[in-house]
Design an enzyme around this catalytic site. Structure first.
Site, short mmCIF file in Angstrom:
data_model
loop_
_atom_site.label_atom_id
_atom_site.label_comp_id
_atom_site.label_asym_id
_atom_site.label_seq_id
_atom_site.Cartn_x
_atom_site.Cartn_y
_atom_site.Cartn_z
N HIS A 65 0.80 -1.22 0.00
CA HIS A 65 0.00 0.00 0.00
C HIS A 65 0.84 1.28 0.00
CE1 HIS A 65 -3.32 -2.57 2.14
NE2 HIS A 65 -3.25 -2.81 0.84
C1 LIG Z 1 0.10 -7.35 -4.87
C2 LIG Z 1 -0.83 -6.26 -4.42
C3 LIG Z 1 -1.92 -6.57 -3.61
C4 LIG Z 1 -2.79 -5.57 -3.20
N1 LIG Z 1 -3.92 -5.92 -2.53
C5 LIG Z 1 -4.86 -4.97 -2.31
C6 LIG Z 1 -6.15 -5.33 -1.83
O1 LIG Z 1 -6.46 -6.51 -1.62
N2 LIG Z 1 -7.06 -4.33 -1.64
C7 LIG Z 1 -6.77 -3.03 -1.87
O2 LIG Z 1 -7.62 -2.17 -1.63
N3 LIG Z 1 -5.56 -2.66 -2.31
C8 LIG Z 1 -4.62 -3.60 -2.59
N4 LIG Z 1 -3.43 -3.25 -3.14
C9 LIG Z 1 -3.14 -1.81 -3.32
C10 LIG Z 1 -3.93 -1.15 -4.43
O3 LIG Z 1 -4.14 -2.04 -5.50
C11 LIG Z 1 -3.17 0.09 -4.87
O4 LIG Z 1 -3.03 0.98 -3.77
C12 LIG Z 1 -3.88 0.86 -5.98
O5 LIG Z 1 -4.19 0.02 -7.06
C13 LIG Z 1 -2.97 2.00 -6.44
O6 LIG Z 1 -3.64 2.75 -7.40
P1 LIG Z 1 -2.92 3.95 -8.13
O7 LIG Z 1 -3.93 4.55 -9.04
O8 LIG Z 1 -2.25 4.80 -7.12
O9 LIG Z 1 -1.71 3.28 -8.96
P2 LIG Z 1 -1.62 1.99 -9.85
O10 LIG Z 1 -2.89 1.23 -9.84
O11 LIG Z 1 -0.39 1.28 -9.45
O12 LIG Z 1 -1.48 2.57 -11.32
C14 LIG Z 1 -0.40 3.28 -11.82
C15 LIG Z 1 -0.34 3.01 -13.32
O13 LIG Z 1 0.55 3.93 -13.92
C16 LIG Z 1 1.36 3.25 -14.84
N5 LIG Z 1 2.62 4.00 -14.99
C17 LIG Z 1 3.57 4.21 -14.05
N6 LIG Z 1 4.57 4.95 -14.55
C18 LIG Z 1 4.24 5.20 -15.84
C19 LIG Z 1 4.87 5.92 -16.90
N7 LIG Z 1 6.04 6.54 -16.72
N8 LIG Z 1 4.26 6.00 -18.10
C20 LIG Z 1 3.05 5.40 -18.31
N9 LIG Z 1 2.41 4.71 -17.34
C21 LIG Z 1 2.99 4.63 -16.13
C22 LIG Z 1 1.56 1.88 -14.22
O14 LIG Z 1 1.98 0.93 -15.16
C23 LIG Z 1 0.18 1.62 -13.64
O15 LIG Z 1 -0.67 1.00 -14.58
C24 LIG Z 1 -2.53 -4.21 -3.56
C25 LIG Z 1 -1.45 -3.90 -4.38
C26 LIG Z 1 -0.61 -4.90 -4.82
C27 LIG Z 1 0.53 -4.54 -5.73
#
Ligand SMILES: Cc1cc2nc3c(=O)[nH]c(=O)nc-3n(C[C@H](O)[C@H](O)[C@H](O)COP(=O)(O)OP(=O)(O)OC[C@H]3O[C@@H](n4cnc5c(N)ncnc54)[C@H](O)[C@@H]3O)c2cc1C
Length: 533
Positions: free
Chosen positions: A469
């Protein structure tokens, strides 16, 4: 190569980015570009809920980060999976649907972030949601994100009863009026499949002629024209392109990608940028600081009865049956998330709200992603909900392909050490109740000889790890805070036409799993962007 302009450019198709792409393109008058470094979400393992156990460390759909050697974890580097695929981390996460505590958002508001109190954000959680139990004052129906129940299991029932034995109440809705208690997790699932942000928000929008989705598109930098964000440079197959935004650019690249993207664009701590060959265009010291994560330590038990997933995966027949059950009925062990049962508890009675969360996992393994133990086993993972320790995400190269240095600084603060020690003691006390005892043949980890605070801390240092997280690296705070990166409308301080919307903007990590909050952030940011003219 310069391409024609879009109204909005969204960088990153993760939890928040998918929401933004959908909501911003709902009006056909808006031309929206979504840039995602990873590929399409075609792997079947993404869509079968239990598949996360296979995909978690798969670098074909993940970034494969790891931390620097962690000083308080015996110098271990901790693997940090992050999704690199449509849906981002929501395509590889454990599906657990938890929003956090009411007090988390009221605290964000107290820090000076207008519009982020619980009452302010609840409508966005509800707008996102399609709650299988139907609507109520805390839940919505008809939204893109399907939320449903976990299957019932006698071990979870035993845990709930064990909690009641210790004075922790049963709770049938952790996202309702009160988080505290023991019960079943709800999951982001739909008819036996994962409901990632891509499934929820991109699938219904991808045919819109005004939404262009580019995959395999690694954003290299945001181009500034004075104080205004003008364009984005990205690369695919060795070819660099620049595309401009008529209205706004929003960085939704996650808690690692967003600070890295800002730093590579010359926005961040000036001295650090110069030291790595980047021209400092906008000195913003907070970019990459304030990193927070939930640290977990696990108790593992050998079960007296063959009722765990370990037992079923050992037999090829059972595996076949599990596959058939999922295929025909969309039920069974393949539909489980990162925990079937959960507990939110206070390790000290004087605390106002829970400070630890347990995931009750009906299988056991040496580490996440490794083969299950060859015996009947289950796991109680405890994580501290509001860490005081802070880390950093800092570029170490001007090359966008190079991973930044991640320093989590787990257990740096005494509060964090205390909570994890007390959490492990609580796991032991639960295991010793009359309700759970009949299920426990042996405590494998930490082990019955480990009884003192020092033993528990040593266990956490040697075996503890992330619960995935990471948050906080582009902190939302008023300009008076020297480490503020975005304001309460998620606009980067001191710049125009540039926002950040993802886990990185959380001033403090929410007290629970982070996906739902990231989706809420995407929902709210979309409204703010559409309202700005
Ligand atoms: C293994 C795992 C288990 C988890 N389990 C849970 C759970 O059970 N329940 C829960 O609520 N949360 C869980 N989480 C956490 C939750 O999924 C994340 O906090 C959330 O998805 C983050 O969302 P975000 O929009 O911040 O980033 P992300 O969903 O990580 O999205 C960021 C996106 O930006 C893209 N990106 C990054 N840099 C670049 C770039 N330079 N150019 C183009 N694209 C780029 C990435 O490829 C990615 O697709 C888990 C996470 C993981 C990894």
């Amino acid at each position: 190569m310069t391409e024609q302009a879009f109204d909005f450019i969204v960088i990153g198709a993760g939890s928040a980015g998918c929401v933004l792409a959908n909501r911003l393109s709902a009006d056909p008058a808006n031309r929206v570009l979504l840039l995602e470094a990873g590929g399409r979400d075609t792997s079947p393992w993404i869509h079968v809920p239990i598949g996360y156990y296979r995909t978690i460390f798969d670098t074909r759909i993940g970034w494969g980060y790891q931390t620097e050697p962690e000083p308080a974890l015996n110098g271990r580097r901790i693997p940090w999976p992050r999704g690199k695929v449509l849906g981002g981390s929501s395509s590889i996460n454990g599906l657990v649907y938890i929003r956090g505590q009411k007090e988390d958002f009221d605290h964000w508001r107290q820090l000076g972030n207008q519009g982020w109190s619980y009452d302010d954000v609840l409508p966005y959680f509800k707008r996102a949601e399609d709650q299988a139990r139907g609507p109520d004052p805390y839940h919505g129906v008809g939204g893109p994100l399907s939320v449903g129940d976990s299957a019932r299991h006698e071990l979870v029932e035993a845990y709930i009863q064990a909690c009641i034995d210790l004075g922790i109440p049963r709770n049938d809705d952790f996202n309702g009026p009160i988080q505290e208690g023991a019960g079943y997790f709800q999951l982001t699932n739909r008819k036996g499949f994962r409901c990632s942000a891509a499934v929820a928000y991109l699938r219904p929008a991808k045919k819109r002629p005004n939404l262009k989705i580019e995959t395999g598109a690694l954003v290299r930098r945001i181009v500034l024209d004075g104080r205004r964000a003008l364009a984005v440079t990205w690369r695919r197959d060795g070819m660099e392109r620049t595309v401009s935004a008529r209205r706004e650019i929003v960085l939704a690249a996650g808690a690692i990608g967003s600070p890295q993207g800002l730093q590579l664009s010359g926005i961040g701590p000036a001295e650090h940028l110069r030291a790595h060959g980047i021209e400092a265009l906008h000195d913003l010291p907070g970019v990459g600081h304030n990193l927070q994560d939930h640290f977990q330590a696990r108790s593992v038990y050998r079960c007296t009865r063959p009722i765990t997933l370990n037992d079923r995966v050992r037999s090829p027949w059972q595996k076949l049956l599990m596959g058939l059950e999922w295929f025909v009925f969309r039920t069974g062990p393949l539909t489980v998330g990162a925990g079937q049962g959960g507990i939110f508890a206070r390790t000290r009675p004087e605390l106002a709200t829970p400070d630890v969360q347990f995931h009750i996992i009906l299988f056991s393994a040496d580490r996440p992603g490794t083969p299950l133990h060859p015996f009947s086993g289950f796991t109680a993972s405890v994580c501290q909900l509001r860490p005081d320790s802070r880390g950093t995400v800092m570029i170490r190269s001007p090359d966008p392909e190079a991973h930044p240095a991640i320093v989590a600084n787990y257990l740096a603060a005494e509060t964090d050490r205390r909570a994890i020690i007390d959490g492990l003691h609580l796991a032991r006390r639960l295991a010793q109740t009359e309700s759970l005892k009949p299920y426990i043949a042996e405590e494998i980890e930490p082990g019955p000889d480990k009884t003192s605070d020092d033993d528990m801390l040593a266990q956490a240092r040697a075996r503890g790890s992330t619960i995935f997280h990471p948050s906080g690296t582009c902190m939302m705070a008023p300009a008076s805070n020297p480490m503020a990166v975005v304001d309460h409308e998620l606009r980067v301080h001191g710049l125009e036409a540039l926002r950040v919307a993802d886990a990185s903007i959380m001033p403090t990590v929410v007290s629970g799993n982070t996906n739902a909050a990231c989706i809420m952030i995407g929902e709210k940011c979309a409204d703010l962007m559409l309202a700005a003219r």
